[in-house]
Design an enzyme around this catalytic site. Structure first.
Site, short mmCIF file in Angstrom:
data_model
loop_
_atom_site.label_atom_id
_atom_site.label_comp_id
_atom_site.label_asym_id
_atom_site.label_seq_id
_atom_site.Cartn_x
_atom_site.Cartn_y
_atom_site.Cartn_z
N HIS A 158 37.75 34.83 40.91
CA HIS A 158 37.46 35.55 42.16
C HIS A 158 36.08 35.08 42.59
O HIS A 158 35.10 35.29 41.86
CB HIS A 158 37.45 37.06 41.94
CG HIS A 158 38.75 37.58 41.41
ND1 HIS A 158 39.71 38.13 42.21
CD2 HIS A 158 39.26 37.59 40.14
CE1 HIS A 158 40.75 38.49 41.47
NE2 HIS A 158 40.50 38.18 40.21
N GLU A 173 47.82 43.31 33.55
CA GLU A 173 46.44 43.31 33.03
C GLU A 173 46.26 44.70 32.40
O GLU A 173 46.16 44.83 31.18
CB GLU A 173 45.45 43.07 34.17
CG GLU A 173 43.98 43.13 33.74
CD GLU A 173 43.01 43.01 34.93
OE1 GLU A 173 43.42 43.20 36.09
OE2 GLU A 173 41.80 42.74 34.65
#
Ligand SMILES: Nc1ncnc2[nH]cnc12
Ligand SMILES: [Zn+2]
Length: 337
Positions: free
Chosen positions: A21, A198
């Site tokens: 990211h 996740e």
């Protein structure tokens, strides 16, 4: 124990990074520099005080600080500077190609035009020094209508990103919430990825495949709780973009010795190693490889598999893929001669 020859191989091997990211590459020093440049006030008095706050208990505790850090990004130059710093840094880690996530809604919510975000990041990518592509992520804690509006806002810049993804708070925001916007993105010829498994259960991974039609799963480490799902991921060779240091910092696993990367590889899954948010989790991609290799007693064969997987799982053109895979094979032939 990580021997020096193995360390040199892991550090020196050509690799791609597929889960980064760009807002997570914003180092505390750059956050403070941009805050000063833009007259933005921060809740922390110094770089050290900010860094000291990077003690996370779960994904949400990280996201709160990550969104606060991103609040210093206002101008096209800010987005350019952040991206250029990341690209220069991972060039030193022998990353040849990066597929970079960005979160436009984090910025448009503060009044920053989407053009500023995309143009700044894209301009840095054009300048190298490595190959890169952009993937626009939707924030899953927001509504699907807002994601659709973001995709429409980004339409004039369609040539500047190759895919869409789904990130932010996972649990309670399942993939099926975004079925229509992913359908629309597919119609536009965009690649599709999503964070799943996740913190969320294996069913989120299955629904990301069945409902969103994603080509890769970001994280995906919880797949091992469901053998049928593992069998499918193996038979369809669906890549997982695993982020070892992130998983420890966000307490997905207690310690690196308990990380399941080795089990994922042993199961025949197309696992890759990535940094997620390197400025927040204690290291760029090579630090992720080294921490996992050390704790999980991985070897040269695993290094070669992971380097190859990183390119196989990429969205590079077939010809470029072949070129990078040949570079990996040549590297290992000479390193192990
Ligand atoms: N690890 C992560 N999971 C979900 N959303 C994110 N945004 C940035 N990093 C993330
Ligand atoms: Zn991520």
């Amino acid at each position: 124990m990580l021997t020096d020859p193995l360390r040199n191989i892991v550090v020196g091997m050509p690799k791609a990074e597929l889960h980064i990211h760009i807002e997570g590459s914003l180092e505390p020093e750059l956050i403070f520099a941009l805050a000063q440049r833009n007259g933005v006030s921060l809740a922390y008095s110094s770089v050290e005080a900010l860094r000291a706050a990077y003690a996370f208990t779960d994904l949400q505790s990280f996201l709160d600080i990550y969104y606060a850090g991103a609040s210093v990004l206002l101008t096209e130059q800010d987005f350019y500077d952040m991206t250029a710093a990341y690209l220069a840094r991972v060039h030193a880690d022998n990353v040849r190609h990066a597929e970079i996530f960005f979160d436009p809604q984090t910025h448009t919510a503060r009044g920053v035009p989407i053009e500023t975000v995309i143009t700044g990041i894209w301009r840095a990518c054009q300048e190298g020094p490595i190959s890169s592509r952009l993937i626009m992520c939707f924030l899953r804690h927001l509504s699907e209508e807002e994601a659709i509006a973001t995709l429409e806002d980004a339409a004039p810049y369609r040539d500047k990103f190759i895919g869409v993804g789904l990130d932010s708070s996972e649990v309670g925001h399942p993939p099926e919430k975004f079925a229509r916007v992913f359908d629309r993105a597919r119609e536009l010829g965009l690649h599709l990825v999503a964070h799943a498994g996740e913190e969320g259960p294996p069913s989120y991974i299955r629904n990301a495949l069945d409902v969103l039609n994603v080509e890769r799963i970001d994280h995906g480490v919880r797949c091992l709780e469901d053998q049928l799902l593992v069998d499918r991921l193996v038979s369809e060779q669906v890549p997982l973009t695993v982020c070892p240091l992130s998983n420890i910092k966000l307490r997905v696993f207690d310690v690196m010795g308990k990380h399941n990367l080795r089990a994922l590889l042993d199961a025949g899954l197309v696992a890759t190693v990535n940094s997620d948010d390197p400025a927040y989790f204690g290291g760029y991609v090579n630090a992720n490889y080294l921490a996992a290799f050390e704790a999980l007693d991985l070897g040269v064969a695993d290094a070669k598999t992971l380097a190859r997987n990183s390119f196989t799982a990429s969205f590079l053109d077939p010809e470029d893929k072949r070129k990078y895979l040949a570079e990996v094979d040549a590297f290992f032939a000479s390193a192990t001669a």
